[in-house]
Design a protein around this motif. Structure first.
Motif, PDB file in Angstrom:
ATOM      1  N   THR A  82       0.871  -1.172   0.000  1.00 44.08           N
ATOM      2  CA  THR A  82       0.000   0.000   0.000  1.00 44.08           C
ATOM      3  C   THR A  82       0.911   1.226   0.000  1.00 44.08           C
ATOM      4  N   ASN A  83       0.413   2.331  -0.517  1.00 43.42           N
ATOM      5  CA  ASN A  83       1.237   3.541  -0.504  1.00 43.42           C
ATOM      6  C   ASN A  83       1.138   4.297   0.815  1.00 43.42           C
ATOM      7  N   VAL A  84       0.185   3.884   1.649  1.00 42.46           N
ATOM      8  CA  VAL A  84       0.004   4.567   2.933  1.00 42.46           C
ATOM      9  C   VAL A  84       1.251   4.350   3.800  1.00 42.46           C
ATOM     10  N   GLY A  85       1.776   5.421   4.305  1.00 37.63           N
ATOM     11  CA  GLY A  85       2.912   5.319   5.232  1.00 37.63           C
ATOM     12  C   GLY A  85       4.267   5.284   4.554  1.00 37.63           C
ATOM     13  N   ALA A  86       4.287   5.159   3.220  1.00 37.70           N
ATOM     14  CA  ALA A  86       5.592   5.092   2.551  1.00 37.70           C
ATOM     15  C   ALA A  86       6.238   6.467   2.504  1.00 37.70           C
ATOM     16  N   GLY A  87       7.519   6.531   2.550  1.00 38.85           N
ATOM     17  CA  GLY A  87       8.252   7.794   2.401  1.00 38.85           C
ATOM     18  C   GLY A  87       8.086   8.740   3.561  1.00 38.85           C
ATOM     19  N   GLY A  88       7.811   8.225   4.774  1.00 39.87           N
ATOM     20  CA  GLY A  88       7.629   9.073   5.950  1.00 39.87           C
ATOM     21  C   GLY A  88       8.887   9.873   6.276  1.00 39.87           C
ATOM     22  N   ASN A  89      10.032   9.413   5.796  1.00 41.23           N
ATOM     23  CA  ASN A  89      11.278  10.123   6.112  1.00 41.23           C
ATOM     24  C   ASN A  89      11.791  10.950   4.926  1.00 41.23           C
ATOM     25  N   TYR A  90      10.980  11.106   3.897  1.00 38.59           N
ATOM     26  CA  TYR A  90      11.418  11.918   2.755  1.00 38.59           C
ATOM     27  C   TYR A  90      11.522  13.389   3.176  1.00 38.59           C
ATOM     28  N   TYR A  91      12.287  14.176   2.400  1.00 33.95           N
ATOM     29  CA  TYR A  91      12.522  15.592   2.759  1.00 33.95           C
ATOM     30  C   TYR A  91      11.248  16.436   2.776  1.00 33.95           C
ATOM     31  N   HIS A  92      10.272  16.060   1.933  1.00 35.33           N
ATOM     32  CA  HIS A  92       9.109  16.946   1.846  1.00 35.33           C
ATOM     33  C   HIS A  92       8.227  16.857   3.079  1.00 35.33           C
ATOM     34  N   ASN A  93       8.449  15.848   3.937  1.00 33.89           N
ATOM     35  CA  ASN A  93       7.661  15.777   5.177  1.00 33.89           C
ATOM     36  C   ASN A  93       8.289  16.680   6.244  1.00 33.89           C
ATOM     37  N   SER A  94       7.452  17.060   7.197  1.00 38.74           N
ATOM     38  CA  SER A  94       7.974  17.976   8.219  1.00 38.74           C
ATOM     39  C   SER A  94       8.892  17.233   9.184  1.00 38.74           C
ATOM     40  N   LEU A  95       9.791  17.972   9.807  1.00 36.58           N
ATOM     41  CA  LEU A  95      10.706  17.378  10.788  1.00 36.58           C
ATOM     42  C   LEU A  95       9.924  16.811  11.966  1.00 36.58           C
ATOM     43  N   LYS A  96       8.747  17.468  12.249  1.00 45.07           N
ATOM     44  CA  LYS A  96       7.901  17.020  13.356  1.00 45.07           C
ATOM     45  C   LYS A  96       7.356  15.614  13.056  1.00 45.07           C
ATOM     46  N   ALA A  97       6.899  15.448  11.808  1.00 48.41           N
ATOM     47  CA  ALA A  97       6.353  14.138  11.409  1.00 48.41           C
ATOM     48  C   ALA A  97       7.445  13.072  11.472  1.00 48.41           C
ATOM     49  N   LEU A  98       8.655  13.464  11.078  1.00 49.99           N
ATOM     50  CA  LEU A  98       9.776  12.518  11.107  1.00 49.99           C
ATOM     51  C   LEU A  98      10.079  12.087  12.553  1.00 49.99           C
ATOM     52  N   ALA A  99      10.082  13.090  13.464  1.00 50.63           N
ATOM     53  CA  ALA A  99      10.358  12.797  14.878  1.00 50.63           C
ATOM     54  C   ALA A  99       9.289  11.866  15.436  1.00 50.63           C
ATOM     55  N   ARG A 100       7.999  12.117  15.025  1.00 56.31           N
ATOM     56  CA  ARG A 100       6.895  11.260  15.489  1.00 56.31           C
ATOM     57  C   ARG A 100       7.110   9.821  15.004  1.00 56.31           C
ATOM     58  N   MET A 101       7.488   9.710  13.748  1.00 55.29           N
ATOM     59  CA  MET A 101       7.669   8.378  13.170  1.00 55.29           C
ATOM     60  C   MET A 101       8.831   7.628  13.861  1.00 55.29           C
ATOM     61  N   ASN A 102       9.944   8.336  14.065  1.00 58.16           N
ATOM     62  CA  ASN A 102      11.097   7.692  14.720  1.00 58.16           C
ATOM     63  C   ASN A 102      10.738   7.253  16.139  1.00 58.16           C
ATOM     64  N   GLY A 103       9.944   8.085  16.824  1.00 61.55           N
ATOM     65  CA  GLY A 103       9.517   7.754  18.185  1.00 61.55           C
ATOM     66  C   GLY A 103       8.655   6.506  18.188  1.00 61.55           C
ATOM     67  N   LEU A 104       7.715   6.463  17.245  1.00 65.73           N
ATOM     68  CA  LEU A 104       6.810   5.323  17.157  1.00 65.73           C
ATOM     69  C   LEU A 104       7.593   4.040  16.855  1.00 65.73           C
ATOM     70  N   MET A 105       8.528   4.159  15.902  1.00 67.32           N
ATOM     71  CA  MET A 105       9.330   2.978  15.523  1.00 67.32           C
ATOM     72  C   MET A 105      10.144   2.480  16.704  1.00 67.32           C
ATOM     73  N   THR A 106      10.740   3.391  17.437  1.00 62.46           N
ATOM     74  CA  THR A 106      11.567   3.004  18.591  1.00 62.46           C
ATOM     75  C   THR A 106      10.717   2.294  19.634  1.00 62.46           C
ATOM     76  N   ARG A 107       9.488   2.861  19.911  1.00 65.79           N
ATOM     77  CA  ARG A 107       8.609   2.240  20.927  1.00 65.79           C
ATOM     78  C   ARG A 107       8.212   0.829  20.494  1.00 65.79           C
ATOM     79  N   MET A 108       7.871   0.695  19.206  1.00 67.06           N
ATOM     80  CA  MET A 108       7.461  -0.633  18.714  1.00 67.06           C
ATOM     81  C   MET A 108       8.623  -1.626  18.785  1.00 67.06           C
ATOM     82  N   ALA A 109       9.796  -1.158  18.377  1.00 68.92           N
ATOM     83  CA  ALA A 109      10.960  -2.064  18.362  1.00 68.92           C
ATOM     84  C   ALA A 109      11.393  -2.434  19.770  1.00 68.92           C
ATOM     85  N   LEU A 110      11.119  -1.529  20.740  1.00 71.97           N
ATOM     86  CA  LEU A 110      11.547  -1.794  22.129  1.00 71.97           C
ATOM     87  C   LEU A 110      10.628  -2.760  22.861  1.00 71.97           C
TER      88      LEU A 110
END
Ligand code: NAD
Length: 506
Positions: free
Chosen positions: A470-498
């Protein structure tokens, strides 16, 4: 043969002579090392169509080749005996082994080459569809030794051909003839131009390494090291199947007759010129005398020669015989006793009689260096622990055998031995179990042959293909996304992986 030294540059044509009788076995035309690159280039271009046929298409050609081998077994064995001086009993084992390997590979190659889907490592990566594709390395260089010129020429090449590779085979310069016949058979059975043979010694072998995309080497540990160094120059991967000094352990509860039959066959088969031959035996004190008597009884019944009904034939050359002679002479000079044999056989041919040595220890080369001749040194030990320690006291680690009526005890001993395979109450039989890997530890090798589908996949590169579900969620770390969205995504990934480490750490 006029030239047998690996380091010698070979050119033109030579006559190959039987080491048993001196009779002419045939003629070999040596390849000019500078021609090898062009031969490899020809294979590389033919390989594309071979790969495109897919596993099912290749299986058809390989099945036809297996049938050809079956139909030409006698012709192959005659030539094999002529160029090696083997007994017919020993020569009769090579073609059947290849047909068995082919039969198994034909069965599994489609599955082995099928792309695999892989699950996502974390739930949030489930947006991706992951598959792994097995893509052949275009040209596999196979460098082979002389001891099983038919089996060693093809036992790895079969897996490479199944994978969709082309094969550039360099047989030993001491046994060049059967390889030509095997290649002719490939052509005669309709195989495409993806199997070539080049003839020569070191220079041609080096050119094969320089022109291949993978090197499959079988030979001595010393040469194996040189192959690794040469392949490293181009960062070409390799698999090395090298020498051995295989130990046998005979426990006090072993079936002594069985152990003696196995030791004698394992040591003398092919005049001891087998990488996995029994090269040394450790026998528990309580059964030592009985075992030695049974071994001597069996050895005295052996007949040496190349004709029908003989047990084993000539050694490949006087150089090979000289190693056996040296090991026996040095051991006897240091206090060992030869209960049978002990001297080169008189008359024509490089024959050495089956030699049982007792009173041996690890100060002697016959117990520590690869002999590759028809010798059986037997050492008395006080305990199983001592046998294990001595068995592991070796730079080699190819295979071993353990004899005990208690299979679980034998398995317990087996897993304490530092080597690639252990046969319990048998010798060499792991070679026929091609679903298991056959590889050496320590200086006996790197990598392994066989091992079920691994024996095909080793000749491939893995290609990972990652496609969107699915295209949903792809490219969350691309430059055109906001730094805030990137920080949210990294936080979510870390919590899930932990989550798992947190659960596991409790
Ligand atoms: P070898 O190492 O002398 O020669 C093997 C091959 O290497 C030959 O084709 C030879 O021409 C080639 N060669 C020579 N110099 C080379 C170089 N510098 N670079 C690359 N290739 C080179 O071995 P051999 O005497 O033919 O065979 C006997 C040895 O093979 C024994 O040690 C035996 O244990 C081993 N062997 C191992 C296995 C196994 O599966 N582990 C099987 C059979 C034989």
């Amino acid at each position: 043969m006029t030239v047998t030294t690996p380091a010698t540059a070979l050119s033109g044509t030579d006559t190959v002579l039987s080491p048993a009788t001196g009779a002419v076995a045939g003629e070999v035309h040596w390849t000019d090392p500078s021609d090898v690159e062009a031969i490899a280039a020809g294979l590389r271009s033919a390989q594309r169509e071979w790969e495109r046929r897919g596993a099912k298409g290749r299986a058809k050609a390989m099945a036809r080749y297996a049938v050809w081998l079956g139909e030409h077994r006698d012709e192959i064995e005659r030539l094999l005996i002529a160029e090696t001086g083997k007994s017919s009993t020993d020569a009769a084992q090579e073609v059947p082994l290849l047909i068995m390997i082919l039969s198994y590979v034909i069965k599994v190659m489609d599955k082995a080459m099928a792309p695999e889907t892989r699950p996502a490592a974390l739930p949030m990566m489930a947006i991706k569809k992951i598959s792994v594709h097995y893509r052949p390395r275009p040209v596999v260089g196979v460098i082979a030794p002389w001891n099983y010129p038919v089996a060693n020429a093809l036992m790895d090449a079969i897996g490479a051909l199944a994978a969709g590779c082309a094969v550039l085979l360099k047989p030993s310069e001491q046994t060049p003839l059967t390889a030509e016949l095997l290649r002719e058979g490939w052509q005669a059975s309709g195989g495409p131009d993806v199997f070539a043979v080049v003839q020569g010694a070191r220079e041609v072998a080096e050119a094969v390494i320089d022109s291949s995309d993978y090197v499959q080497f079988t030979g001595s540990s010393g040469t194996g090291r040189k192959v690794a160094e040469r392949a490293a120059r181009r960062l070409v991967p390799y698999s090395l199947e090298l020498g051995g000094k295989d130990p046998m352990i005979v426990c006090e509860d072993a079936d002594i007759d069985l152990a003696a039959h196995a030791a004698v066959w394992g040591a003398m088969f092919n005049a001891g010129q087998t990488c996995v031959s029994v090269e040394r035996v450790y026998v528990l004190d309580a059964v030592y005398d009985k075992f030695v008597a049974a071994v001597v009884r069996d050895v005295e019944a052996l007949q040496m020669g190349t004709g029908e009904g003989k047990h084993f034939g000539a050694l490949i050359s006087d150089q090979q015989l000289a190693i056996t002679e040296r090991h026996v002479k040095e051991a006897v000079a240091a206090g060992a006793r030869a209960l049978t044999g002990g001297e080169r056989a008189p008359g024509t041919g490089s024959f050495y009689p089956p030699t049982v040595l007792v009173g041996v220890d690890h100060s002697m080369a016959c117990m520590t260096e690869e002999t590759f001749g028809p010798t059986l040194p037997i050492m008395k030990v006080a305990s199983v622990d001592e046998a294990i320690r001595l068995a592991n006291d070796s730079p080699y680690g190819l295979s071993a055998s353990v004899f005990s009526r208690d299979i679980s005890r034998a398995k317990d001993i087996a897993v304490q031995l530092d080597c690639g395979a252990v046969n319990i109450n048998d010798v060499i039989s792991n070679l026929m179990c091609t679903t298991a890997p056959m590889g050496g530890w320590k200086t006996s090798g790197i990598g392994a042959r066989f091992g079920g589908v691994d024996g095909i996949r080793k000749f491939c590169r893995q290609e990972a293909i990652v496609a969107p579900r699915t295209n949903v969620g792809a490219g969350g770390n691309y430059y055109h996304n906001s730094l805030k969205a990137l920080a949210r995504m990294n936080g979510l990934m870390t919590r899930m992986a932990l989550a798992r480490p947190r659960r596991t750490a409790k």
